[in-house]
Scaffold this motif. Structure first.
Motif, PDB file in Angstrom:
ATOM      1  N   GLY A 284      -1.964  -0.939  -3.739  1.00 49.36           N
ATOM      2  CA  GLY A 284      -2.934   0.060  -3.325  1.00 49.36           C
ATOM      3  C   GLY A 284      -2.355   1.457  -3.249  1.00 49.36           C
ATOM      4  O   GLY A 284      -1.187   1.647  -2.915  1.00 49.36           O
ATOM      5  N   PHE A 285      -3.199   2.442  -3.549  1.00 51.74           N
ATOM      6  CA  PHE A 285      -2.804   3.853  -3.489  1.00 51.74           C
ATOM      7  C   PHE A 285      -3.848   4.651  -2.721  1.00 51.74           C
ATOM      8  O   PHE A 285      -5.051   4.447  -2.898  1.00 51.74           O
ATOM      9  CB  PHE A 285      -2.692   4.450  -4.893  1.00 51.74           C
ATOM     10  CG  PHE A 285      -1.544   3.931  -5.709  1.00 51.74           C
ATOM     11  CD1 PHE A 285      -0.339   4.615  -5.754  1.00 51.74           C
ATOM     12  CD2 PHE A 285      -1.677   2.765  -6.451  1.00 51.74           C
ATOM     13  CE1 PHE A 285       0.718   4.144  -6.511  1.00 51.74           C
ATOM     14  CE2 PHE A 285      -0.626   2.287  -7.213  1.00 51.74           C
ATOM     15  CZ  PHE A 285       0.580   2.975  -7.241  1.00 51.74           C
ATOM     16  N   ALA A 286      -3.364   5.571  -1.887  1.00 50.39           N
ATOM     17  CA  ALA A 286      -4.242   6.521  -1.212  1.00 50.39           C
ATOM     18  C   ALA A 286      -3.597   7.896  -1.307  1.00 50.39           C
ATOM     19  O   ALA A 286      -2.409   8.047  -1.009  1.00 50.39           O
ATOM     20  CB  ALA A 286      -4.449   6.138   0.247  1.00 50.39           C
TER      21      ALA A 286
ATOM     22  N   GLU B 162      -5.305  -0.611  -6.828  1.00 50.24           N
ATOM     23  CA  GLU B 162      -6.474  -0.396  -5.977  1.00 50.24           C
ATOM     24  C   GLU B 162      -6.376   1.014  -5.409  1.00 50.24           C
ATOM     25  O   GLU B 162      -5.452   1.333  -4.665  1.00 50.24           O
ATOM     26  CB  GLU B 162      -6.532  -1.421  -4.849  1.00 50.24           C
ATOM     27  CG  GLU B 162      -6.847  -2.827  -5.325  1.00 50.24           C
ATOM     28  CD  GLU B 162      -7.507  -3.676  -4.246  1.00 50.24           C
ATOM     29  OE1 GLU B 162      -7.672  -3.187  -3.121  1.00 50.24           O
ATOM     30  OE2 GLU B 162      -7.859  -4.834  -4.560  1.00 50.24           O
ATOM     31  N   SER B 163      -7.318   1.861  -5.784  1.00 49.39           N
ATOM     32  CA  SER B 163      -7.320   3.231  -5.260  1.00 49.39           C
ATOM     33  C   SER B 163      -8.752   3.742  -5.210  1.00 49.39           C
ATOM     34  O   SER B 163      -9.660   3.160  -5.819  1.00 49.39           O
ATOM     35  CB  SER B 163      -6.461   4.148  -6.143  1.00 49.39           C
ATOM     36  OG  SER B 163      -7.012   4.247  -7.439  1.00 49.39           O
TER      37      SER B 163
ATOM     38  N   PRO C 157      -2.771   9.604  -8.217  1.00 46.11           N
ATOM     39  CA  PRO C 157      -1.672   9.667  -7.251  1.00 46.11           C
ATOM     40  C   PRO C 157      -0.508  10.498  -7.787  1.00 46.11           C
ATOM     41  O   PRO C 157      -0.428  10.735  -8.984  1.00 46.11           O
ATOM     42  CB  PRO C 157      -1.266   8.199  -7.070  1.00 46.11           C
ATOM     43  CG  PRO C 157      -2.393   7.393  -7.638  1.00 46.11           C
ATOM     44  CD  PRO C 157      -2.988   8.234  -8.706  1.00 46.11           C
TER      45      PRO C 157
ATOM     46  N   GLU D 251       0.844  -1.186   0.000  1.00 45.95           N
ATOM     47  CA  GLU D 251       0.000   0.000   0.000  1.00 45.95           C
ATOM     48  C   GLU D 251       0.890   1.250   0.000  1.00 45.95           C
ATOM     49  O   GLU D 251       1.886   1.311   0.726  1.00 45.95           O
ATOM     50  CB  GLU D 251      -0.908   0.022   1.234  1.00 45.95           C
ATOM     51  CG  GLU D 251      -2.001  -1.031   1.238  1.00 45.95           C
ATOM     52  CD  GLU D 251      -3.163  -0.649   0.323  1.00 45.95           C
ATOM     53  OE1 GLU D 251      -3.504   0.562   0.243  1.00 45.95           O
ATOM     54  OE2 GLU D 251      -3.729  -1.553  -0.320  1.00 45.95           O
TER      55      GLU D 251
END
Length: 248
Positions: free
Chosen positions: A184-186, A168-169, A143, A130
């Motif tokens: 995953g990206f936030a 996955e974001s 991102p 992540e």
């Protein structure tokens, strides 16, 4: 003495690049700005020995083309380029040296190298990856380019690509379970944070985190000027900061 031209010289990064050009012992050849349309990309390219661009994705190709017409090295620090724009940069790099990096801070580039090695040792079947990034509220792309570079480093360490691994974001609502092996990206946007990136590897029994924080945008300008000076002695090709730092 090397003459460096700066696209977007009156912007926030442009001003820092001007200062760092002088600090590095180079000469400022000038720059383009919206307030001075008399200086075009072609006139700047003709006057400079190397060119630096931190403007925007829409202008990046126009600036790179001007550099190629003049046969001058080009340093690109603009984020948010799409696949077609990146392909165009790669094509122009057959004619001139281009240093294209998501981040010019030396520490970030060391983190990228470590991320790839960790990913090779921590398989996606048991370790979720992540990436969390935080930037100032004015940033328009997400991102961030550095976050994407981290994702690509993880994918490379696992002998795949970011696209093949899966992204996955923007999780919201009933999304179902996390896909095994996906990255995953936030993205957080708040205040005036210069840049923070954390890469987390998490299994059922342990967590490993790599974090980089930038406190001053000047670190990007210093690295970009270093890249421009380095590029003046290189043959045509597409390079990254790992080449400038002697890591490749």
């Amino acid at each position: 003495m090397t003459q460096i031209g700066i696209f977007g010289i009156t912007g926030r990064m442009g001003r820092l690049l001007s200062e760092e050009t002088t600090a590095a012992g180079a000469t400022l050849a000038g720059g383009t700005s919206r307030s001075n349309p008399a200086t075009t990309p072609d006139t700047l390219a003709a006057a400079a020995d190397a060119l630096i661009d931190f403007t925007n994705a829409e202008a990046a190709i126009t600036h790179a083309e001007a550099a190629a017409r003049a046969g001058k090295p080009f340093v690109l620090g603009t984020s948010g380029l799409n696949a077609a724009q990146e392909a165009a940069i790669a094509e122009l790099a057959k004619r001139i040296p281009i240093v294209y990096a998501a981040n010019f801070a030396p520490g970030v580039n060391l983190i990228l190298a470590i991320a790839e090695r960790l990913a090779a040792a921590l398989p996606g079947e048991t370790y979720d990856a992540e990436i969390v990034e935080t930037h100032h509220r004015q940033k328009v792309d997400a991102p961030s380019g550095t976050a994407i570079a981290l994702g690509r480093a993880v994918a490379a360490g696992r002998n795949t690509t970011l696209e093949q691994a899966g992204i996955e974001s923007g999780r919201d609502g009933h999304t179902g379970p996390r896909k095994t092996g996906a990255i995953g990206f936030a993205a957080l946007r708040a205040g005036q944070v210069v840049g923070e990136h954390t890469l987390l590897f998490a299994s059922g029994s342990e967590h490993i985190a790599l974090t980089h924080r930038s406190f001053d945008r000047r670190v990007y300008a210093t690295g970009a000027v270093r890249a421009a000076l380095w590029a003046t002695s290189q043959p045509p090709g597409l390079y990254g900061m790992k080449h400038v730092l002697g890591m490749a």
